[in-house]
Design a protein around this motif. Structure first.
Motif, PDB file in Angstrom:
ATOM      1  N   LEU A 123      11.789  16.621  11.758  1.00 15.91           N
ATOM      2  CA  LEU A 123      12.661  17.744  12.104  1.00 15.91           C
ATOM      3  C   LEU A 123      14.101  17.301  12.353  1.00 15.91           C
ATOM      4  CD1 LEU A 123      10.389  19.869  14.468  1.00 15.91           C
ATOM      5  CD2 LEU A 123      10.863  20.217  12.046  1.00 15.91           C
ATOM      6  N   ILE A 124      14.264  16.111  12.930  1.00 12.89           N
ATOM      7  CA  ILE A 124      15.615  15.584  13.164  1.00 12.89           C
ATOM      8  C   ILE A 124      16.364  15.434  11.843  1.00 12.89           C
ATOM      9  CG2 ILE A 124      16.887  13.518  13.870  1.00 12.89           C
ATOM     10  CD1 ILE A 124      14.782  13.180  16.125  1.00 12.89           C
ATOM     11  N   PHE A 131      20.389  13.086  11.123  1.00 10.47           N
ATOM     12  CA  PHE A 131      20.335  11.833  10.358  1.00 10.47           C
ATOM     13  C   PHE A 131      19.889  12.165   8.948  1.00 10.47           C
ATOM     14  CE2 PHE A 131      19.946  10.533  14.748  1.00 10.47           C
ATOM     15  CZ  PHE A 131      20.683   9.358  14.824  1.00 10.47           C
ATOM     16  N   SER A 132      20.292  11.328   8.006  1.00 12.66           N
ATOM     17  CA  SER A 132      19.986  11.614   6.601  1.00 12.66           C
ATOM     18  C   SER A 132      18.595  11.151   6.187  1.00 12.66           C
ATOM     19  CB  SER A 132      21.037  10.966   5.690  1.00 12.66           C
ATOM     20  OG  SER A 132      21.083   9.555   5.899  1.00 12.66           O
ATOM     21  N   GLU A 135      16.713   5.872   9.486  1.00 14.59           N
ATOM     22  CA  GLU A 135      17.989   5.684  10.193  1.00 14.59           C
ATOM     23  C   GLU A 135      17.920   6.089  11.669  1.00 14.59           C
ATOM     24  OE1 GLU A 135      21.034   7.804   8.209  1.00 14.59           O
ATOM     25  OE2 GLU A 135      20.749   6.821   6.270  1.00 14.59           O
ATOM     26  N   ILE A 136      16.846   6.760  12.078  1.00  8.64           N
ATOM     27  CA  ILE A 136      16.776   7.296  13.445  1.00  8.64           C
ATOM     28  C   ILE A 136      16.384   6.198  14.433  1.00  8.64           C
ATOM     29  CG2 ILE A 136      15.746   9.051  14.936  1.00  8.64           C
ATOM     30  CD1 ILE A 136      14.991  10.588  12.389  1.00  8.64           C
ATOM     31  N   PRO A 137      17.228   5.864  15.398  1.00  9.42           N
ATOM     32  CA  PRO A 137      16.852   4.877  16.423  1.00  9.42           C
ATOM     33  C   PRO A 137      15.715   5.426  17.292  1.00  9.42           C
ATOM     34  CG  PRO A 137      19.230   5.254  16.389  1.00  9.42           C
ATOM     35  CD  PRO A 137      18.611   6.339  15.570  1.00  9.42           C
ATOM     36  N   GLU A 138      14.779   4.570  17.669  1.00  3.84           N
ATOM     37  CA  GLU A 138      13.618   5.005  18.448  1.00  3.84           C
ATOM     38  C   GLU A 138      14.034   5.655  19.771  1.00  3.84           C
ATOM     39  OE1 GLU A 138      10.381   5.168  17.763  1.00  3.84           O
ATOM     40  OE2 GLU A 138      10.855   4.560  15.715  1.00  3.84           O
ATOM     41  N   GLU A 194      18.891  15.402  24.299  1.00  5.48           N
ATOM     42  CA  GLU A 194      20.309  15.762  24.332  1.00  5.48           C
ATOM     43  C   GLU A 194      21.049  15.202  23.126  1.00  5.48           C
ATOM     44  OE1 GLU A 194      21.992  14.535  27.995  1.00  5.48           O
ATOM     45  OE2 GLU A 194      20.807  15.913  29.236  1.00  5.48           O
ATOM     46  N   LYS A 195      20.424  14.237  22.449  1.00  8.88           N
ATOM     47  CA  LYS A 195      21.092  13.570  21.337  1.00  8.88           C
ATOM     48  C   LYS A 195      20.378  13.712  19.991  1.00  8.88           C
ATOM     49  CE  LYS A 195      23.036   9.969  24.372  1.00  8.88           C
ATOM     50  NZ  LYS A 195      23.114   8.500  24.642  1.00  8.88           N
ATOM     51  N   ASN A 196      19.111  14.127  20.006  1.00  7.40           N
ATOM     52  CA  ASN A 196      18.365  14.120  18.741  1.00  7.40           C
ATOM     53  C   ASN A 196      18.565  15.377  17.893  1.00  7.40           C
ATOM     54  OD1 ASN A 196      16.766  16.085  19.951  1.00  7.40           O
ATOM     55  ND2 ASN A 196      15.046  14.715  20.357  1.00  7.40           N
ATOM     56  N   GLY A 197      19.318  16.344  18.399  1.00  8.03           N
ATOM     57  CA  GLY A 197      19.621  17.527  17.594  1.00  8.03           C
ATOM     58  C   GLY A 197      18.479  18.504  17.448  1.00  8.03           C
TER      59      GLY A 197
END
Length: 383
Positions: free
Chosen positions: A165-166, A172-173, A177-180, A187-190
């Motif tokens: 979903l992110i 992120f594309s 690329e998504i940091p764990e 608040e940051k994962n969108g």
């Protein structure tokens, strides 16, 4: 004499005129016959052409009459002459429904039917129904771009679905690329929660969006939650060991002199206690890792599109992506071999030292989850 010649001439004139008239009448009556002869092959030719068009049309009528039923089935289905979907037969469309797709569709239809039937069972109402509270709305993540709602049920591979979903939301594309540390940082994962919208916006999304969540054998899920939070704690969430575990031990450990950390027996006794809620209130949202699917996602109040099972995730994940219309945009991360298989030996091992009374009380709390999603009562534990 002159009169005789006039009379004879008149007779000849009458005879002549009669002959002319007779010839004219003969020709007139022959013409229709002649035209009839000429028209007969023309009429036969015309009829022959009509038959050549009509015969195939008549043969196609049964096929055309089936078209109405095609619209409710997969668009790539083939059909037999009775209008039933089949596999491996040539049909006019030239499109094929695979055995896997047909099987998957039937599996998920049966899951929704089972859920609906159990929801209507008044004997299980207290175990299958809940209110759509803020607690439930907090569990549901929103992807407005693709009109998707995902209800979080921890310990069934939810981290990977969050990553999907992110990416879809555009933070992120790609999944790689998504940091764990971002995945669970809301608040940051969108990933907005459904609770962040107004009542009318919530209702609109519940009515229109594709909705899904994942379940797992309820007892195996509890084992996973216990190991993750109280044994390994890989994400370093100290409150589970230093706040929640001592609270459970103080209330539910029989041997007060026992100094070991939280044991699975303590955990089961806490979960099976009909008065567990007073502790749950103290623990707050941390309880999401072991509360029932009913409490998390309100499956009898919210009409979900698909319910995936952890045990068949290899098949369910691609199916969910396809049904949501996003399979061309993102893929579910690779599943390690054997990780989704139900481990009866592990379940027996964890429950081996626990009394039948405590196991039955635990089952009584999670009975709704077992029945709603088709998991068998664990006879090897209860009997």
């Amino acid at each position: 004499m002159h009169h005789q010649w006039l009379l004879l001439a008149a007779c000849f004139w009458v005879i002549f005129m009669f002959m002319v008239a007779s010839k004219f009448i003969t020709l007139t009556f022959k013409d229709p016959d002649v035209y009839g002869v000429k028209q007969e092959p023309l009429m036969l030719t015309a009829m022959t052409k009509v038959e050549k068009i009509q015969v195939p049309e008549e043969k196609r009528l049964p096929e055309e009459s089936q078209l109405g039923s095609w619209t409710s089935a997969p668009s790539d289905a083939r059909w037999d002459e009775d209008g039933q979907p089949v596999v491996g037969k040539e049909q006019p469309t030239g499109k094929v429904i695979s055995e896997d797709l047909m099987h998957q569709s039937l599996v998920h239809v049966k899951r929704i039917e089972l859920l609906s039937n159990v929801c209507r069972d008044t004997a299980l109402r207290n175990l299958s129904h809940t209110t759509i509270s803020k607690f439930v709305l907090d569990r549901i993540f929103v992807c407005d771009k693709h009109k998707i709602l995902f209800c979080q049920t921890p310990k069934v591979g939810n981290t990977q679905w969050k990553k999907v979903l992110i990416v879809l939301n555009g933070a992120f594309s790609s999944i790689d690329e998504i940091p764990e540390n971002i995945v669970h940082d809301h608040e940051k994962n969108g990933l907005p929660r459904l609770s962040s919208f107004s009542d009318s916006e919530i209702q609109k999304r519940l009515n229109l969006y594709f909705k899904f969540f994942i379940v797992r054998d309820p007892f195996e899920r509890l084992i996973s939650a216990f190991k993750d939070k109280f044994v390994h704690n890989p994400r370093f969430e100290p409150w589970y060991r230093h706040e929640i575990a001592p609270g459970i031990i103080r209330k539910y450990r029989k041997n007060r002199t026992e100094t070991r950390g939280l044991q699975f027996e303590d955990f089961v006794r806490y979960l099976g206690d009909p008065n567990h809620r007073w502790l749950d209130v103290q623990f707050g949202d941390h309880i999401i890792h072991w509360v029932t699917y009913v409490e998390l996602c309100a499956p009898c109040e919210i009409r979900y599109s698909v319910i995936g099972h952890h045990e068949t995730l290899e098949d369910d994940a691609p199916y969910i992506l396809k049904e949501a219309g996003i399979d061309h945009l993102v893929s579910y991360p690779t599943i390690p071999p054997g990780i989704t298989v139900y481990n009866k030996t592990k379940v027996e091992h964890y429950f081996s030292g626990i009394s039948k009374r405590d196991i039955r009380r635990l089952y009584a709390r999670f009975e709704g989850d077992f029945k709603l999603f088709g998991y068998r009562e664990p006879d090897f534990l209860l009997n």
